[in-house]
Write an enzyme that holds these catalytic residues in place. Structure first.
Site, short mmCIF file in Angstrom:
data_model
loop_
_atom_site.label_atom_id
_atom_site.label_comp_id
_atom_site.label_asym_id
_atom_site.label_seq_id
_atom_site.Cartn_x
_atom_site.Cartn_y
_atom_site.Cartn_z
N ARG A 26 15.46 80.44 -41.73
CA ARG A 26 15.54 81.58 -40.81
C ARG A 26 15.33 82.91 -41.52
NH1 ARG A 26 21.44 81.01 -39.08
NH2 ARG A 26 21.50 80.48 -41.27
N GLN A 49 28.69 109.23 -49.10
CA GLN A 49 27.43 109.58 -48.44
C GLN A 49 26.38 108.55 -48.78
OE1 GLN A 49 26.30 113.74 -48.66
NE2 GLN A 49 24.16 113.19 -48.91
N ASP A 50 25.62 108.12 -47.77
CA ASP A 50 24.47 107.24 -47.96
C ASP A 50 23.21 108.04 -47.67
OD1 ASP A 50 26.18 105.15 -48.46
OD2 ASP A 50 25.57 103.93 -46.77
N ASN A 51 22.17 107.84 -48.49
CA ASN A 51 20.90 108.53 -48.31
C ASN A 51 19.77 107.51 -48.30
OD1 ASN A 51 22.21 111.07 -48.59
ND2 ASN A 51 22.12 110.88 -50.79
N ARG A 61 9.72 111.12 -58.31
CA ARG A 61 10.82 112.04 -58.00
C ARG A 61 11.75 112.10 -59.21
NH1 ARG A 61 11.33 113.01 -52.31
NH2 ARG A 61 10.04 111.60 -51.08
N HIS A 64 16.46 114.31 -61.70
CA HIS A 64 17.43 115.18 -61.03
C HIS A 64 18.87 114.87 -61.46
CE1 HIS A 64 14.33 114.90 -57.56
NE2 HIS A 64 13.99 115.85 -58.41
N LYS A 73 26.00 107.13 -58.45
CA LYS A 73 25.04 106.65 -57.45
C LYS A 73 24.87 105.14 -57.59
CE LYS A 73 22.40 110.91 -57.42
NZ LYS A 73 21.84 111.66 -58.49
N HIS A 120 18.37 111.39 -62.92
CA HIS A 120 17.83 110.22 -62.23
C HIS A 120 16.45 110.53 -61.65
CE1 HIS A 120 17.48 107.77 -58.43
NE2 HIS A 120 17.57 106.85 -59.36
N TYR A 133 20.53 104.98 -51.32
CA TYR A 133 21.57 105.13 -52.33
C TYR A 133 22.85 105.66 -51.74
CZ TYR A 133 19.26 109.77 -52.70
OH TYR A 133 18.67 110.97 -52.46
N LYS A 171 8.94 121.65 -57.13
CA LYS A 171 10.21 121.81 -57.85
C LYS A 171 10.23 120.92 -59.09
CE LYS A 171 13.72 119.74 -56.02
NZ LYS A 171 14.81 119.35 -55.14
N ASP A 172 9.78 119.67 -58.95
CA ASP A 172 9.82 118.75 -60.08
C ASP A 172 8.78 119.08 -61.14
OD1 ASP A 172 11.93 117.43 -58.96
OD2 ASP A 172 10.78 115.69 -58.29
#
Length: 184
Positions: A26, A49-51, A61, A64, A73, A120, A133, A171-172
C-alpha cells in the site's frame, strides 16, 4: 528506542536521524517526530515552529544563522533531494569553523539535527525540493546573520554538477566571509 537510528557526526552536536519505515504494497508509514524517542537520543528540546520551503534545482540557500535568538533545527526533505550543510560557530569548540554535509532526500528519509550556534544552508540537487524543519525559537526578522556560501576558509565542498546554474538570493550573495564574521 528502536523507532529511529541516530548517527553522530564528526562535529559534536550534529546528528543524522533515520526513522523506521513500515512499508507494504500500500505504501509506507513512519513517525517523523516522537518526543520520547528524540529525548532518549539526546535531542530533548521544545520545538515551537515548523517551516517549509520549496526550491528549484540549483537553488543554494545559506549559510544562515540567528544572532540573538539562536535556534536548534531538525530538518528533512519531503520531496526531492538536497545537500544540507551545517557550520560550527560555537566559540571555543574544537570544530569551530568546520562544516559537515549530508544528502537529504524524500527517498532516504534522513533527518539532520543542527544545534544552536551553527550556520546552515542547502543546495537543491533534484528538479525541485520541499524542505521542512522544526525550530526551537520563533523567527525574528531582524535577527538573521550569514556567512558567504563559498567562503574559502570554511571551504564547503558543495556537490555542484557540471553545468548546474546556481540561483542565490541577493542577500546570500553579500554575506561576509568567515574571517569577517570572527572579527565581529
Amino acid at each position: 528506542m528502536g523507532k529511529i537510528k541516530v548517527t553522530t557526526c564528526d562535529i559534536e552536536g550534529l546528528k543524522v536521524i533515520e526513522p523506521t519505515v513500515f512499508g507494504d504494497e500500500r505504501g509506507y508509514f513512519m513517525e517523523t517526530y516522537n518526543y520520547n524517542d528524540y529525548k532518549e537520543a539526546g535531542i530533548d528540546m521544545e520545538f515551537v515552529q515548523d517551516n517549509q520551503s520549496c526550491s528549484k534545482k540549483g537553488v543554494l540557500r545559506g549559510l544562515h544563522f540567528q544572532i540573538n535568538y539562536p535556534q536548534d533545527k531538525l530538518v528533512r526533505v519531503v520531496s526531492g533531494e538536497v545537500f544540507d550543510v551545517a557550520v560550527d560557530l560555537r566559540e571555543g569548540s574544537a570544530t569551530y569553523g568546520k562544516w559537515f554535509g549530508v544528502l537529504l532526500s524524500a527517498e532516504n528519509k534522513k533527518q539532520f539535527f543542527i544545534p544552536k550556534n551553527f550556520a546552515h544552508g542547502f543546495l537543491v540537487l533534484s528538479d525541485s525540493a520541499e524542505f521542512v524543519y522544526k525550530c526551537t525559537d520563533f523567527y525574528h526578522a531582524n535577527d538573521e546573520g550569514g556567512i558567504a556560501w563559498n567562503d574559502r576558509d570554511i571551504a564547503v565542498e558543495w556537490p555542484i554538477p557540471e553545468g548546474m546554474e546556481l540561483t542565490i538570493s541577493e542577500k546570500d550573495k553579500v554575506w561576509p566571509g568567515f574571517k569577517d564574521y570572527k572579527k565581529n
